[in-house]
Design a protein around this motif. Structure first.
Motif, PDB file in Angstrom:
ATOM      1  N   THR A  26     -16.792   7.007 -20.283  1.00  0.00           N
ATOM      2  CA  THR A  26     -16.766   5.619 -19.827  1.00  0.00           C
ATOM      3  C   THR A  26     -18.176   5.037 -19.798  1.00  0.00           C
ATOM      4  O   THR A  26     -18.408   3.903 -20.238  1.00  0.00           O
ATOM      5  CB  THR A  26     -16.135   5.516 -18.431  1.00  0.00           C
ATOM      6  OG1 THR A  26     -14.791   6.002 -18.478  1.00  0.00           O
ATOM      7  CG2 THR A  26     -16.112   4.077 -17.951  1.00  0.00           C
ATOM      8  N   THR A  27     -19.121   5.805 -19.285  1.00  0.00           N
ATOM      9  CA  THR A  27     -20.519   5.359 -19.253  1.00  0.00           C
ATOM     10  C   THR A  27     -21.112   5.336 -20.656  1.00  0.00           C
ATOM     11  O   THR A  27     -21.827   4.403 -21.031  1.00  0.00           O
ATOM     12  CB  THR A  27     -21.340   6.276 -18.336  1.00  0.00           C
ATOM     13  OG1 THR A  27     -20.790   6.237 -17.015  1.00  0.00           O
ATOM     14  CG2 THR A  27     -22.792   5.841 -18.276  1.00  0.00           C
ATOM     15  N   ALA A  28     -20.810   6.352 -21.460  1.00  0.00           N
ATOM     16  CA  ALA A  28     -21.342   6.415 -22.824  1.00  0.00           C
ATOM     17  C   ALA A  28     -20.885   5.223 -23.655  1.00  0.00           C
ATOM     18  O   ALA A  28     -21.632   4.720 -24.510  1.00  0.00           O
ATOM     19  CB  ALA A  28     -20.903   7.714 -23.493  1.00  0.00           C
ATOM     20  N   ALA A  29     -19.667   4.749 -23.418  1.00  0.00           N
ATOM     21  CA  ALA A  29     -19.127   3.638 -24.192  1.00  0.00           C
ATOM     22  C   ALA A  29     -19.930   2.363 -24.000  1.00  0.00           C
ATOM     23  O   ALA A  29     -19.893   1.475 -24.860  1.00  0.00           O
ATOM     24  CB  ALA A  29     -17.671   3.396 -23.805  1.00  0.00           C
ATOM     25  N   LEU A  30     -20.657   2.257 -22.890  1.00  0.00           N
ATOM     26  CA  LEU A  30     -21.526   1.102 -22.678  1.00  0.00           C
ATOM     27  C   LEU A  30     -22.935   1.366 -23.199  1.00  0.00           C
ATOM     28  O   LEU A  30     -23.621   0.437 -23.627  1.00  0.00           O
ATOM     29  CB  LEU A  30     -21.574   0.751 -21.196  1.00  0.00           C
ATOM     30  CG  LEU A  30     -22.247  -0.576 -20.844  1.00  0.00           C
ATOM     31  CD1 LEU A  30     -21.501  -1.746 -21.484  1.00  0.00           C
ATOM     32  CD2 LEU A  30     -22.322  -0.768 -19.338  1.00  0.00           C
TER      33      LEU A  30
END
Length: 238
Positions: A198-202
């Motif tokens: 989820t964090t990597a996707a940003l």
């Protein structure tokens, strides 16, 4: 990613402490760069005298905010998500009656529903905004569950942030909010490790060269950064 690099910690100041200690004990270079801060919320008066069968905590900050709120604990049983949250309970002289470790509040709720039979009342103290919604899972399983926002997470203003980044730095991001705060404050895009997808996707759309930890803990993030795993007793703090 190369070895011998400096690790930049971006969580709230209070939460960086255990990770900083663990990394420093392993001989690693560390820079604290808290990008977020906690702000306490007013507690509705009706909660001050109420009791629940269970209280489920999904973060150490939820534990700290609950203890500072003046809410009654009584003989309520408590459950925690992960080693860091459980450690916060134990440090306050409280017990983790569930003994579960997972990825998020939804997993905690599912584990609770497998172990505990309804009916039971469950309080979910935590942040104003949440990544997962355990209340829905608990209610579907027949429990009476209530969320109680105790704090909100706010970005540190860019005017209060400064850092001289090095070419070998790697930034540890543990939430999308931290990524957004970094982008608001700095034009640099150093290598980073995200605590989850989820964090990597940003991180990726903003141009950060991104690795993702296999599990949401410090040791996995260190490995993703290309460094040797930790052996410190603090390695599992979350």
């Amino acid at each position: 990613m190369t070895l011998g690099r400096r690790i930049i910690l971006t969580r709230q100041k209070q939460r960086n402490l255990a990770w900083h200690q663990s990394l420093a004990q392993a001989g690693m270079q560390v820079l604290d760069l808290p990008l977020l801060r906690f702000s306490s919320l007013e507690i509705p008066g009706e909660y001050l005298q109420r009791s629940f069968d269970w209280i489920l905590f999904t973060s150490p900050q939820a534990v700290d905010s609950f203890l500072a709120s003046g809410l009654m604990k009584g003989h309520t049983k408590m459950g925690a998500l992960g080693a860091g949250t459980s450690a916060a309970l134990l440090a306050a002289g409280l017990s983790d009656d569930l003994g579960f470790s997972g990825l998020d509040g939804a997993e905690l709720a599912r584990a609770f529903a497998r172990k505990v039979s309804p009916p039971a009342t469950v309080l979910l103290p935590g942040a104003l905004k949440r990544m997962a919604d355990p209340r829905v899972t608990l209610e579907a399983a027949g429990f009476q569950a209530e969320e109680l926002p105790l704090y909100e997470t706010l970005p540190v203003p860019p005017s209060e942030l400064s850092a001289d980044f090095q070419s070998t730095d790697v930034v540890f991001f543990c939430s999308p909010s931290a990524v957004k705060a970094f982008v608001e404050a700095f034009s640099a895009r150093p290598d980073c490790v995200a605590i989850g997808e989820t964090t990597a996707a940003l991180c990726r759309p903003y141009g950060f060269p991104t690795e993702v930890a296999e599990t949401p803990d410090l040791n996995a993030m260190v490995r993703a950064a290309g460094c040797e795993p930790l052996t410190s007793s603090l390695e599992n703090e979350s």
